[in-house]
Design an enzyme around this catalytic site. Sequence first.
Site, PDB file in Angstrom:
ATOM      1  N   SER A  37      -9.391   1.247   3.083  1.00 47.72           N
ATOM      2  CA  SER A  37      -8.596   2.053   2.190  1.00 47.72           C
ATOM      3  C   SER A  37      -7.511   1.259   1.473  1.00 47.72           C
ATOM      4  O   SER A  37      -6.970   1.753   0.484  1.00 47.72           O
ATOM      5  CB  SER A  37      -7.933   3.187   2.999  1.00 47.72           C
ATOM      6  OG  SER A  37      -7.074   2.668   3.987  1.00 47.72           O
ATOM      7  N   SER A  61      -9.539  -0.813   7.359  1.00 47.22           N
ATOM      8  CA  SER A  61      -8.960  -0.797   6.007  1.00 47.22           C
ATOM      9  C   SER A  61      -8.228  -2.075   5.638  1.00 47.22           C
ATOM     10  O   SER A  61      -7.926  -2.285   4.468  1.00 47.22           O
ATOM     11  CB  SER A  61      -7.984   0.379   5.884  1.00 47.22           C
ATOM     12  OG  SER A  61      -8.664   1.609   5.934  1.00 47.22           O
ATOM     13  N   LYS A  90       0.846  -1.200   0.000  1.00 43.25           N
ATOM     14  CA  LYS A  90       0.000   0.000   0.000  1.00 43.25           C
ATOM     15  C   LYS A  90       0.874   1.241   0.000  1.00 43.25           C
ATOM     16  O   LYS A  90       1.872   1.293   0.739  1.00 43.25           O
ATOM     17  CB  LYS A  90      -0.886  -0.057   1.249  1.00 43.25           C
ATOM     18  CG  LYS A  90      -1.947   1.023   1.362  1.00 43.25           C
ATOM     19  CD  LYS A  90      -2.794   0.768   2.625  1.00 43.25           C
ATOM     20  CE  LYS A  90      -3.887   1.797   2.832  1.00 43.25           C
ATOM     21  NZ  LYS A  90      -4.710   1.500   4.036  1.00 43.25           N
TER      22      LYS A  90
END
Lengths: 599, 599
Positions: B170, B194, B89
Amino acid sequence: MRRSAVDEALGLETMGAETAASGPDGAAGARSAVARVEAAYARIAEVDRAEVWIALVPRDVALAAACDVDARLAAGDDLPLAGTVVAVKDNVDVVGLPTTAGCPSYATSPLGRPGPAAVSAPAVARLVAAGAVVIGKTNLDQFATGLVGTRSPYGAVRHATLPDRVSGGSSSGSAVAVALGIADIGIGTDTAGSGRVPAAFNGLVGIKTTVGLVPTSGVVPACRSYDVVTTFTRDLALGALATRLMVGPSETDPSGRAWPADVPLALRAAPVVAIPRDEDLAPLSPSWRDAFAAAVEAVRATGARTVEVDVSPMLTAARLLYEGAIVAERYEAVGEFLASSPPDADPTVAAIIAAGRDVSAADYVADRATLAAATAETLEILDGADLLLLPTTTEHPTIAAVQADPVAINRRLGTYTNFVNMLDLAAVAIPAGEVDGGPFGVTVLARAFEDQRAIDLAARLLGSGDASIVDGGVDLLVVGAHLRGQPLNPELEALGARFVDSVRTSAAYRLVALDTTPRKPGLVRTGDGAPIVGEVWRVSSGALGRFLAALPAPMALGRVELEDGTWVVGFGCAADAGAGGIDLTAHGGWVAALAAGLQ
Amino acid sequence: MRRSAVDEALGLETMGAETAASGPDGAAGARSAVARVEAAYARIAEVDRAEVWIALVPRDVALAAACDVDARLAAGDDLPLAGTVVAVKDNVDVVGLPTTAGCPSYATSPLGRPGPAAVSAPAVARLVAAGAVVIGKTNLDQFATGLVGTRSPYGAVRHATLPDRVSGGSSSGSAVAVALGIADIGIGTDTAGSGRVPAAFNGLVGIKTTVGLVPTSGVVPACRSYDVVTTFTRDLALGALATRLMVGPSETDPSGRAWPADVPLALRAAPVVAIPRDEDLAPLSPSWRDAFAAAVEAVRATGARTVEVDVSPMLTAARLLYEGAIVAERYEAVGEFLASSPPDADPTVAAIIAAGRDVSAADYVADRATLAAATAETLEILDGADLLLLPTTTEHPTIAAVQADPVAINRRLGTYTNFVNMLDLAAVAIPAGEVDGGPFGVTVLARAFEDQRAIDLAARLLGSGDASIVDGGVDLLVVGAHLRGQPLNPELEALGARFVDSVRTSAAYRLVALDTTPRKPGLVRTGDGAPIVGEVWRVSSGALGRFLAALPAPMALGRVELEDGTWVVGFGCAADAGAGGIDLTAHGGWVAALAAGLQ
């Protein structure tokens, strides 16, 4: 570093001795609780120090409580604090009494804590359950904000023996009540040093445990993240006993912390004690530096090795308590009340707390992150050291000087205390001789949850007996290479093991020499042996597990019967190793066998 | 609850099997690291999902890294993740790559994190040290603020198999990269869910450990107090292995926490699993409720007992993450940068974070106190339960629906995830069949540091093999009443002991029946016995200490030699008890002796 001339001047020898007798041995000494409480009230009248108290329990009420303690004791109740007289700082709830936090209107305002407390704070309730008797609520720097003892509408609390000087604060009244020989235990609170600075000024022991160990429910917060309930006592043993009783989770305190499974239970015999560099002592006058140097020498005389470390990162972090965003915690606690402009607010305190109103949460979060980094840096600085020794404070000002300059002197007084709770350290403040005609004090600091190590060094410096604040642990019998003076004893010390006693096993055991390196004996239960000499050491369960996990063959641990009929965890060995060894039973123990020339 | 039809539709069976082969056994499976990385880039080209990536490592650079891994493996290095393909990420630093956190200008602005990362985050570096190869940085809801995967100037990340629906966020790109079979491990971060919501939507395993266990240094904070680095994997074993490697203190992370000395290493065989009441499931449609009910049935089918609890206090606490003062942590992290009005800020994200600017520190402190109380209340609610099972999220919206209403749907999605980190719980999100034509997911929640219990229930539900995320522990041999099915086995389970293996001792031991209640055998090392059947259980050192402290005479623990020549901590007994017992050695073990009619 035993009792100073100042203490002796207070004429407390007799009471001190009685307090010791009421200490860890669990008995109330020669005098009844009633007699002790009567003596406390007589002493209150004698010293004429009204400013010490915000509220006194009526004498007949306290005597009734004492009478009840005597009755419970007579009925066989276990009351380790029976008849111990307690004074409680007035930001800590005592059932039935108002809690003013040094501001009378706080105890009546709907924005404050109106009305008498419905229940006592757990810290107080636990002492009372152990037989202590609360005689009153004591004066303090309002809202526990200050280190001087002058910031109170109830009047400045004068020092116990030097009445032109400050008592120290914020736990001023509790400290002076103990120093004057009225109370045996003074309950304080400590966020910035409020349980340590008054101890230093008044020649007392102040125990400030790791944040979270003593419940803070029932306490008016100063900074709720860093507040600790503390004890003042004239001797370490009673303070340690009270602390041990106060520590422990409470369902009323959601922020509490418990001893970890591997909590150390003792300081090694020859520890490493970190001390500050000369430049870190810059705030001290020459005479105060000399007093600290003498304390360092006293530490060395206990067998400790001292190492200089750079404590300036800690001193820098200290500034965050009042000069950074953390002061917002004070506003969160009582800011709304103070915003109502109560007429009895101390102007200095009110100004400090008002500054917390407009702090942004983002700045607070950033300061907390800075403190986390400073805490990690502190652990690095202390790496390799068991403890840190610091002067408790920088100077002993007069009341007049503080009143003329209420902020700057107060700030200097917190030089060596302000950072301690924020950096997650435990502290024990102890008397260390005299300076400039008054008591001098030093503080022994330990990493979080290593409080017992600080207590142990304090005990060695004060010449106290065994004083343990950690309840529990497992008793472990050693009979060979782990005995004191034998080659594997350092293993026990590294695990934080605490020496309990020299003992002998029952007569069911034989001792044999095993074929190991280093040489070790094996204890073999045969039923037809003789008492074997050994030592009992207390360890945490986590330490016991690590010890067992590292134990080589053919050693084993199981229940061993002692001469007094009790069973403890102790050493055995594998059957074949035990059967093949040279029998040493006739020597009665390993050290005697070695002395007799065992090769 | 094994692989769903949706997963199968992805055609990942082969790759899944290879991943498993590269899992805990420590080998890279049949294919070389180079071949695996080549396959990953081929798959990237095949799926044509540019929105998944913010930066791809050039193919030749990744292949060079893979080549190096193959060489190290050939040279005998221990590389448990050799050739495992990792997608990170883009709020987590990877050396040499910029970290945009979903906002390109953040990686160039002096108020952001300008320039490429100088070092990788410890979480990434530890995977790479174990042989993993990072192939790129993935798209995310900007500044990790969102649960949808649409809040990014790099484009909305479409769901792996249902491209009109959201991927979840996310950590959107990392999840989809794994779900599409490109990467084996997706690194996410999880503050509000997330690392769990995208797992649920994409049929993946998402492991969110207790806050603090995986270092968060090198991560752009969302809320620094509650951020956790997580893994997405198609199977639990690989996720657990990666997690075990990532967990552990780092000197770069001053807020890190370590496993306690008494960390539980396993879930008991028949645990109690708390489940929500019907009214707590009100946000779910009937089909989602049915899917959750099926998951509850599956939990019961593992031998667990379920108990309904009122989780509404947790759901209420969840609101504090965005509707209270905690959002100030987001402002502290990136608020100043966003205040500079970067053109590529996502308007929804920017509005959420801007709301954190004017929060007062006092309100933040008060909300933290509320959370401490809610955490204590949660522990009370879970008292008597080993774990809590919840739906991971409430619904699976389309991208169009979220774009039409970017806040309300997102908020609903966090119903069962937002509170978890704030209330100090560990979580493992796992696939649990299908709902409305897509994957359905549930989350197993555990108390702080009891992560392994959640992993174990997840493994039972998924039919995975042993998956341990806690490194270390002590191996303990039992041969009698503590064996599985024997009366004292629950003692081991209560200590969090983990079954490792059935074993036999070396031939140096004899087994005798002791005169105890319950009946127990004693293992006696005589040198002339026979292999004795036993079981090895792994326990924490704290648990081992507690076990030994409670062990009655004549039992003992010491080193016992196994048939394979290794030595483990195991049972022995006092010499006189061993010498006096009936010899059972010929039976080869305690259970066989009992079966033969030993009275």
